[in-house]
Design an enzyme around this catalytic site. Structure first.
Site, PDB file in Angstrom:
ATOM      1  CG  HIS A  37      -0.520   0.454   2.160  1.00  0.00           C
ATOM      2  ND1 HIS A  37      -0.176  -1.191   3.533  1.00  0.00           N
ATOM      3  CD2 HIS A  37       0.473   0.628   3.204  1.00  0.00           C
ATOM      4  CE1 HIS A  37       0.635  -0.124   4.339  1.00  0.00           C
ATOM      5  NE2 HIS A  37       0.734   1.173   4.207  1.00  0.00           N
TER       6      HIS A  37
HETATM    7  P1  TYD Z   1      -1.584  -3.248   7.884  1.00  0.00           P
HETATM    8  O1  TYD Z   1      -1.761  -1.617   7.687  1.00  0.00           O
HETATM    9  O2  TYD Z   1      -2.663  -3.861   7.178  1.00  0.00           O
HETATM   10  O3  TYD Z   1      -0.403  -3.999   7.446  1.00  0.00           O
HETATM   11  P2  TYD Z   1       0.144  -3.986   6.657  1.00  0.00           P
HETATM   12  O4  TYD Z   1       0.214  -3.194   5.442  1.00  0.00           O
HETATM   13  O5  TYD Z   1       1.851  -5.313   7.373  1.00  0.00           O
HETATM   14  O6  TYD Z   1      -0.272  -5.761   6.482  1.00  0.00           O
HETATM   15  O7  TYD Z   1      -2.451  -3.459   8.638  1.00  0.00           O
HETATM   16  C1  TYD Z   1      -3.231  -4.603   9.588  1.00  0.00           C
HETATM   17  C2  TYD Z   1      -3.800  -4.403  10.463  1.00  0.00           C
HETATM   18  O8  TYD Z   1      -3.462  -3.264  11.737  1.00  0.00           O
HETATM   19  C3  TYD Z   1      -5.025  -3.924   9.950  1.00  0.00           C
HETATM   20  O9  TYD Z   1      -6.214  -3.786  10.495  1.00  0.00           O
HETATM   21  C4  TYD Z   1      -5.039  -1.833  10.472  1.00  0.00           C
HETATM   22  C5  TYD Z   1      -4.822  -2.546  12.042  1.00  0.00           C
HETATM   23  N1  TYD Z   1      -3.733  -1.588  11.800  1.00  0.00           N
HETATM   24  C6  TYD Z   1      -3.892  -0.369  12.900  1.00  0.00           C
HETATM   25  O10 TYD Z   1      -5.591  -1.065  14.061  1.00  0.00           O
HETATM   26  N2  TYD Z   1      -3.630   0.903  13.973  1.00  0.00           N
HETATM   27  C7  TYD Z   1      -2.180   1.238  12.995  1.00  0.00           C
HETATM   28  O11 TYD Z   1      -1.154   1.915  13.585  1.00  0.00           O
HETATM   29  C8  TYD Z   1      -2.120  -0.330  12.251  1.00  0.00           C
HETATM   30  C9  TYD Z   1      -0.042  -0.026  11.669  1.00  0.00           C
HETATM   31  C10 TYD Z   1      -2.772  -1.150  11.457  1.00  0.00           C
END
Ligand code: TYD
Length: 136
Positions: free
Chosen positions: A49
């Site tokens: 992303h």
């Molecule tokens: P995500 O940013 O999609 O992780 P990655 O990019 O590493 O795959 O986040 C994973 C999950 O965690 C998603 O459900 C959102 C949650 N999240 C939070 O609640 N707070 C945060 O600060 C972050 C980074 C993620």
């Protein structure tokens, strides 16, 4: 593609190393959020992303990580292998992260979590980057 890697100064002595990071001094923005990834599974890629506005500093504090960055026209893979290195990732940069088994990635972020700031579709990312370029 230019990337900024910070080398933080450890306070080391015979007891070991300690790194302290302060906003606007070591981290170039107001730190509104800190999060970390651990129990990272071998062979999985996280991220995939970009962010509309968020700025981050990534520190692989245990193990090693490979960070693939893509600004819409160029790509670069940046290894993070030392706990004293910090990689700056600004807005509108597509990122993908790969971890060595058990790696821990610590992230300093300039904003609170906001799903609306995420761009999770690569084609939409390319579209937004080209619109931004046309505005400049
Ligand atoms: P995500 O940013 O999609 O992780 P990655 O990019 O590493 O795959 O986040 C994973 C999950 O965690 C998603 O459900 C959102 C949650 N999240 C939070 O609640 N707070 C945060 O600060 C972050 C980074 C993620």
């Amino acid at each position: 593609m230019q990337t900024i890697k910070y080398v933080f100064q450890p306070h080391g002595d015979e007891r070991g190393q300690l790194i302290a990071l302060e906003e606007f001094k070591d981290i170039p923005f107001h730190i509104k959020r800190v999060y970390y990834m651990y129990d990272t599974a071998d062979g999985f890629i996280r991220g995939k992303h970009a962010h509309r506005h968020l700025e981050q500093i990534l520190v692989c504090i245990h193990g090693s990580c490979k960070i693939k960055l893509d600004n819409g026209s160029e790509q670069k893979i940046v290894p993070l292998e030392k706990p004293y290195e910090g990689l700056y990732v600004g807005s509108l940069v597509w990122r993908e992260m790969e971890f060595s088994p058990g790696a821990v990635l610590l992230v300093f972020a300039s904003e609170l979590y906001d799903e609306a700031d995420y761009i999770r579709d690569y084609d939409e990312f390319l579209q937004i980057v080209s619109e931004r370029k046309n505005e400049d």
